[in-house]
Design a protein around this motif. Sequence first.
Motif, PDB file in Angstrom:
ATOM      1  N   SER D  88      35.175  55.235  42.593  1.00  0.00           N
ATOM      2  CA  SER D  88      35.168  55.224  41.139  1.00  0.00           C
ATOM      3  C   SER D  88      35.707  53.894  40.656  1.00  0.00           C
ATOM      4  O   SER D  88      36.538  53.272  41.317  1.00  0.00           O
ATOM      5  CB  SER D  88      35.973  56.386  40.573  1.00  0.00           C
ATOM      6  OG  SER D  88      37.314  56.269  40.965  1.00  0.00           O
ATOM      7  N   GLY D  92      38.806  54.272  36.940  1.00  0.00           N
ATOM      8  CA  GLY D  92      38.373  55.627  37.256  1.00  0.00           C
ATOM      9  C   GLY D  92      37.472  56.237  36.218  1.00  0.00           C
ATOM     10  O   GLY D  92      37.211  57.437  36.233  1.00  0.00           O
ATOM     11  N   ALA D  95      32.132  56.868  37.991  1.00  0.00           N
ATOM     12  CA  ALA D  95      32.006  57.251  39.385  1.00  0.00           C
ATOM     13  C   ALA D  95      30.786  56.559  39.956  1.00  0.00           C
ATOM     14  O   ALA D  95      29.694  56.653  39.396  1.00  0.00           O
ATOM     15  CB  ALA D  95      31.863  58.765  39.509  1.00  0.00           C
ATOM     16  N   SER D 148      27.120  58.963  35.441  1.00  0.00           N
ATOM     17  CA  SER D 148      28.143  58.315  36.254  1.00  0.00           C
ATOM     18  C   SER D 148      29.532  58.455  35.646  1.00  0.00           C
ATOM     19  O   SER D 148      30.482  57.895  36.186  1.00  0.00           O
ATOM     20  CB  SER D 148      27.776  56.845  36.465  1.00  0.00           C
ATOM     21  OG  SER D 148      27.319  56.282  35.270  1.00  0.00           O
ATOM     22  N   ASN D 150      33.097  59.477  34.867  1.00  0.00           N
ATOM     23  CA  ASN D 150      34.140  60.192  35.592  1.00  0.00           C
ATOM     24  C   ASN D 150      35.276  60.525  34.637  1.00  0.00           C
ATOM     25  O   ASN D 150      36.389  60.797  35.045  1.00  0.00           O
ATOM     26  CB  ASN D 150      34.646  59.330  36.755  1.00  0.00           C
ATOM     27  CG  ASN D 150      35.385  60.163  37.768  1.00  0.00           C
ATOM     28  OD1 ASN D 150      35.034  61.313  38.000  1.00  0.00           O
ATOM     29  ND2 ASN D 150      36.444  59.598  38.341  1.00  0.00           N
ATOM     30  N   ASN D 212      40.359  62.270  32.509  1.00  0.00           N
ATOM     31  CA  ASN D 212      39.743  61.748  33.721  1.00  0.00           C
ATOM     32  C   ASN D 212      39.452  62.889  34.693  1.00  0.00           C
ATOM     33  O   ASN D 212      40.330  63.687  35.006  1.00  0.00           O
ATOM     34  CB  ASN D 212      40.676  60.727  34.362  1.00  0.00           C
ATOM     35  CG  ASN D 212      40.005  60.025  35.510  1.00  0.00           C
ATOM     36  OD1 ASN D 212      39.775  60.631  36.546  1.00  0.00           O
ATOM     37  ND2 ASN D 212      39.656  58.770  35.307  1.00  0.00           N
ATOM     38  N   THR D 214      38.862  62.992  37.836  1.00  0.00           N
ATOM     39  CA  THR D 214      39.591  63.010  39.099  1.00  0.00           C
ATOM     40  C   THR D 214      40.960  63.657  38.896  1.00  0.00           C
ATOM     41  O   THR D 214      41.400  64.504  39.670  1.00  0.00           O
ATOM     42  CB  THR D 214      39.758  61.581  39.626  1.00  0.00           C
ATOM     43  OG1 THR D 214      38.489  60.929  39.566  1.00  0.00           O
ATOM     44  CG2 THR D 214      40.271  61.589  41.035  1.00  0.00           C
TER      45      THR D 214
END
Lengths: 195, 106, 646, 538, 530
Positions: D88, D92, D95, D148, D150, D212, D214
């Motif tokens: 990423s 971040g 991704a 894409s 993230n 985010n 993640t």
Amino acid sequence: MIEVIVFAISAIIIVGGAFGVVLATNPVHSALALVATLFGIAVLFVAQHADFLAAVQVIVYAGAIVVLFLFVIMLLGVDRSEDLETEPLVGQRPAAIIGGVALLGVALVAMILTHRDFDTVATGARSTVGKLSDPAEENVVKLGRVLFTDYLFAFEITSVLLVIAVVGAVVLARRATGEAGSVDVSERDTVELSE
Amino acid sequence: MTLADLHVTETWYLVLGAVLFTIGAIGLLVRRNPLVMFMCIELMLNAVNLTFVAFSRALDDVGGQVIVFFVLVVAAAEVVVGLGIIVALMRTRPGATADDISTMKG
Amino acid sequence: MLELVWLIPALPLAGFLILVFAGRKLGEPLAGWFATLMCGGAFAATVAVFVGLLDKPEEQRQFQQVLFDWLPVGGLKVQLGFLVDPLSVAMALFVTGVGTLIHLYSIGYMHSDPKFSKFFVYLNLFAFSMLMLVLGNNLLVTFLGWEGVGACSYFLIAFWFSSEANATAGKKAFITNRVGDWGFMLAMFLAFSAAGTLTYFTNGNNVGLLDEGTLAHLTAYTATAIAGLLFIGAVGKSAQLPLYLWLPDAMAGPTPVSALIHAATMVTAGVYLMTRVSPLLAHGYTWLPAAIAVIGALTALFAATVALAQNDIKRVLAYSTVSQLGYMFLAIGSGAYVAAVFHMITHAFFKGLLFLGAGSVIHGMHDEQDMRRMGGLRKYMPVTAFTFILGWLAIAGIFPFSGFWSKDEILISAWGHGGSPLWKALWFVGFITALLTAYYMSRQVFMVFYGKERWREETPADDAHDSHLEPHESTWTMLVPLVVLGVLSTVGGALNLPFSESTKFLQRWLEPVVGATERTIDVPGAVQYAFGAVTCLLCAAAIVLAARVYLQHKLEPVEPEVFAHAYYYDETVSAFVGGPGEDAFEETAEFDKNVVDGAVTGVGSLVQLGASKLRLAQTGYVRNYALGIAVGAFILIGLFLTRAVG
Amino acid sequence: MTAGLFGVVAQTDAGPPIATPHIVWHALTPMVVLIVGAVVILGASAMSRRRSLPGVYAIATVVTGFVAMATAVPLWREVTDPNRGPYSAISGAVAVDGFSVFFMFVICAAVVLAAMLADGYLRREGLDGAELYVLILLSASGGVIMASANDLIVMFLGLEILSIAAYVLAAMHLRRAQSQEAGMKYFVLGAFSSAFFLYGIALVYGSTGSTNLTRIAEFATPVGTVPGTVDPNLLSKGAPALLLAGLALLLVGFGFKIAAVPFHAWVPDVYQGAPTPTVAFMASAVKAAAFAGLLRVFVVAFADNKIDWQPYVYALAVATLLVGAVLAVVQTDVKRMLAYSSINHAGFILVGVQAASAEGTSSALFYLAAYTFMVVGSFGVVAVVSRRGDEHTSLEDFQGMSRREPVLAFVFAIFLLAQAGVPLTSGFFAKFFVLEASINAHSWPLALTAMLSAVIAAFLYLRIVVSMYMSESEEEMEEVEASPVVARSLRAGRIRIPFAAGIALAVAFIATIGWGFFPTGLADSSRDAVPTVSAPVK
Amino acid sequence: MIEPSSHTPLLTALIVMPFVGAAVLALLPRRRPEIVRLVALVFSVGAGALSIAVLAQFEKGRPGFHLVDHHSWIPSFGINWTLGVDGISLFLVVLTGVLFPLAILGADPHHDSKPYYAWLLVLEAGCFGVFLALDLFLFFVFFEIVLVPMYFLIGQWGHGDRTRAALKFFLFTMFGSAFMLIALISTAILHQQGTGGPLTFDLVAIATNPGIAMTTQRWLFLGFAIAFAVKTPLFPVHTWLPDAHTEAPTAGSVILAGVMLKLGTYGFIRYGLFLFPEASAYFAPMMVTLGVIGITYGAVVATMQKDLKRLVAYSSIAHLGFIVLGTFALTTQGIQGGVLQMVNHGLSTGALFLLVGFIYERRHTREIARLKGLQKVAPIMAAVFMLVMLSSIGLPGLNGFVGEFLIMVGSFLTRRWWTVIAALGVILAALYLLWAYQRVFHGEPDEENAEFPEMRWAEGLLMAPLIGLIVFLGVYPKPVLERIQPSVDALIAHIEDPRVGANQPGGTGFHQPEVATTSPSPSAAPETER
């Protein structure tokens, strides 16, 4: 104590303004009621240490967006009153109110449940991208730092959004011309954007 | 219990936000003037903004406030395009309400 | 010599195949001669085989010839093979013999028919099928012939298909026979499932169903079931109650067909089959033979009474055939297999003769079949009349004609069966039937060959047609068979004279086949003679009575409607089939259309209906759509919250 | 370069210098290419005073799409290389994995095909100008961003870029009242649902502390699997109600975009009213991007909460499958039929999503890729057949097409049969893989429902085929055969297939049939493209 | 179990040949129908020749799959292009190869001949594929793909209400396939989970080591069975068949009856008995009951039909009921009879449809009431019709009897009372066919039918191979049976194998055979006297 009073007054203004938007028969009145709500929200931003946001809220929303609304209302001359007594779609209004209240209900239930289980509604991790309460920096600086670091990509792509808005406005506001041939750029009606 | 004992927690703001969001949603559902409907959408977006800011303070996180910027931009872009659509529409059918544009159904 | 057995069916088959392709080219009369030659060849081959069999000692008089494996499937090993033993050879002899005569007769009878050659195609095919039936070494080959003769019967009954009645009669014959075949097939399934074989007698690896070793392992229940199911088949094919219906209608076919198929050969297949499987009958419960005998006797009486009141020359003979077949089953049931076969053979002679004679009459009368419009014909067709009278005396049981001997034997065996009084009653039924037979046959003879020439008493309207009607004697090809059969009818009794063991040729001949199962009769010789004499005398009395009624018109004829309509049995069945039966079929078809298919269409309509209701939600109003989103959001949140803690 | 630029900014400020994140340019290239292409076309059209050469913008758009795809190829190599793998980027926010690159290809392919369809269409309708291409390209960039993204905010922005452009595209045919109506409806409902979506983001933000994905995934991971970054006591009790409500609202937003019932109501009206080439784009790229977001958020980020959302995606899938199929049955307008069929397809893809597994995701990817070509092909045929004014889209307009336009009719029939899921077309494998994933997740009833809905939907496709092939009576057919005059007169009213549209149809046809015979490449790619949650930041 | 690929990919060629033919046709100019027809004929005859070559290369007496052709298709899903032929499929392949050229020759499409022949060739490829596939997925692909050409054939070249019939056909079959697809995928996945091996759709691998719980197998079997029941068709999901048959063009009817209905019954054997032996035994009473209902019900409904083609269509339902009965009797005779009867039914019903097609060409009606006395004006056609009809009725000496007899002999061993009822179908068959024959061919031709032309030479030549086979199979079925037998015996052994199947095939109660029947060399084992 002060905050409670501020909150209460602002909340009354906000909700009152919101009702104004929904209930005013004249769209111009609705727009003005919207301004009231936006101001109330700005006040609450201040109350929550979002000074810069409050300023932006007033400038962009009240200053630009609502003006744009009014501009279009005037441009199209649609400032006629809407008959709110009748509802042509059978059952739409009660369904809307029931549905809306139900929506509010589940939202409140969610908050209550969260509060019951976790003693707070904001269960998230603290200060993931930066401490808001850090006294070392101005609010604006903090915002700026985060905007250009963690949200840099988001910031950059808003430009695409704006390009689209421009192109879209250009396309849509163009007069529908004859059957064939493209319209020259110079003849296009353009809508000013206040950015 | 006095007024002094009361603390404005983020929950208050959240509830207010939810109320505002609901009013906006109901407004969109009951109003026929497309412009007012757009205003109602603005109400909903503002409710979300309020929620973001409230969370921002509760989480002690700057992120929530930054997001409001983006919401503002999106709101602006939406309004521009939305009004553009209305302008185009009203040109051919002046005074049309949301209920009037219903030729396609079924 | 025995190895020639394959030739017996092969010759008619060859005839059939050649005639199928070249029949039209050969034309009339060559095709007929060719077919006759083939059938005659088969007869010659049979004689050769017969001689071969005679050469062997009695206990070795069994020979099997396997051509190839027909259905080798798992445990089921069905061969296409022939069984040569006294029974099958006896059958084959009279089938080919009578068959050849009738082929010959047909050349004349079918003269100038547009489908002359096709008729012989069918005849040869029939001869082939009948020989397969008789010679097959297992139930399935027999069944092949069994169905084959059924099909030929269908073709030939419906030979003049332009008339709906003929076509219907053919169809009726086939379908009624199929009802019986249902039993035959089940019998085969049961035989295979119980014994693992369909072969009659052990042959190489194939175990014989009728071998003692196998039978010993079968339960009486199974043996009875197999035999009983086969009897259902026999009832169909041999036109017994309740499936006799097709046979009177089958008279729609050309008369040689009636003679060959519906009198001499095919209809006796059931008797042959029951004789063939007599070990099973013997092994099973005793109620089955009794039931067979009862059905036989009842059929005999029933058909005889019906024959009393028929006016169609061929229908009389048809009911008579049914009646005589009943006799044979009475014999089977009594365990008198030799008597059954004996009567079968004599019946083939005299009934074949009678039919051919009737055909000759019809031919001579230009297709007139109503006896009420005949009379005095003996002057115009003397040979026919003479031979017909021989047949009449034979069937009437007049000493010393063949019918007397065979019928007498059957009655004796019923009487002498012993056991329950049932058998005495059966004997009585048979006895009454014998008298009736003498009576109605006399009636026929008197109506046709004696008395006034009623065919002259035509209404003026028919003059144009009838003015040139002059009965005439048939050609020699038709007369030769009549004469031959007349002789045989007269002397056929010599096959099995009851005077001593040495004169019972047929019994001795069949000994290896039915010896073990044949019931010995313990009726003293004197009583037997007495019975014979009494029966013969009373039959003569019946003839006299008939003469009083039909010749001298001294007595009013007794021909009740109920007899003429065969007890309304056929009408009832037809009404049922055409009424409730057809309605039920129609209902089923409607059910299929409306309910089964309707359900399918219903599902389709339901989807359509659901769609037409559902599309009302798609109002076109953007606010309705938004409401949908809001409500959807509410529902989703609500659902998600059900997963919240606590 | 950018770093330097921001560095300058930082120095002028009073505060400490801002350490701007490293920008992995090559990972953004496809998106940048799309945006730059759009801007260049916009600029060129603004600059040129004279009418441009016909098709030049279309060619430019196609070239842009191909360049974007070309730049995505090395990216694909990179992220699927086991030694390098996904990562990423930009704090971040983005991704860079097979998943995003896969969607880059799909969306760019949709762009290229839609542009080729648009060329002839715009000229026929007298609408030729650069704006449609610009908007398609920008919308596509939004789709790429969404795929894409993230970060929920990035995803929201991507969604808005995608959608706002799409609103304009829908309303573009200004002379057609239906087009305006479509734009209006799409916009109102889109904005409405965006508000819900945004509210959902807010609640998720409040419940997890981040936007985010993640971090959200780390937060949502039950204690014990990954060392918790937050108070472990919080999550030991399970997901907070607000998070669940937020998820529900996110699902509303995605559900709207992918046309899941009950958020589907806009689809038939918009698809019917909007200019046909843009419908092709919407049905392919917009839907793909929306599914990309859905998969990324639910299947990846909230993978560990799947017991919380799976049942409701299940319910959505069932409703979507059935309503889409059933309502399609009674339609008489081909565009509307295809709209309802696209709802049914969305249900199928939801079946893959519901599996909440790598297989489910890869099957959804395969489905989207295959569907892109099928649906662009289908709408492409409609665009060609609809004639001037975009009016001739009712079932009657397709009657007897097999005789007038045998090739076009055959191609359309194949697209329709592919959508029905007939073997040896990509549509069959798409359905097969989805069902496989669903059954692997033990969702047998759902799989069965999907297949039964496919049977109902088949009725719709066959109705169109019937109209094209079997509408004439027996006698008429023989008559035509017998008399060359009749045949010639029939052929006289032939439809002119624009060159570019012809190529687009051919490409879509080849893809549909090709993947029907040899799906291995695409299936493997879609398998490689399955995203994982914990991609290292680069 | 799968042997390595043979040297010549004969089976692949068999499928590819007609497919290539269709492609070639697509490239031909549409203005030249005669060339189109010729090319179609060449390719179908070529495929027929290849099918004969398969027959020639088939090693008699060896069970298992011959001429196996194995290529990887979608390796990640364990899907392979695996083709093979055994005794069960061998003659269906040959039947397909023989029937298609005849169908192509036997009927003229009258319009749009190019797509017509192309679809026919695609259909042929699909039919070959179904019979040859040894991979579940591949099977399904072919099973489904045949719908498309048939749909177009009915819809575009059919008669009357053809659109509806075509739609009904397609949707009905697809409905069944929906269940099969789910069951098929589940089978592969459960096999994978049960055995711990890789995902595979290989038929033999799954069948020999299913690794699936018995109760689950039953559900899976039902999934497959629904698809096959629709295709066969069995009561009560048969109603698409009369419509499709009636409205289809002649060639369509011939192929539909001759080949396509067998896809269902073949499926029952290959993907019912072989794949789920225990479940097949478990559901055998149900399946047998449905078969028997089909026999009697189909016959009864056939009797009352007013349309000749519809009548033959319902007779197909009855005949296929026999095949199902034999298959689920789970005895070697029953299954062999079933396989043989598939071929027989293909020949006789195919021939019947051709004949009805000839009549339709001449009279433009199939309504029984409007035909009369044709035997008088067209005796040869009547004779041919009669022969074919007798085969259909099940007259010994013709092929139909052999199949029916074996089926009932086999089913009697395990399903005694069902067989008793089924045998009634033999009576009913005679009833409806003879009645129809009587109404059409017997009687005096009326004005409309007086000019009915006799069979042409070309038509006769067309019927000749069918008639030859009808007679040959009735008289000397041994060459066929001895090729079927090893495979069926292996199948029975597979069913009785306790590792994969039921211990007792007929062991769900009722009548055990009194004599062992499934062992290759049985003796008249003694029955114990009680």
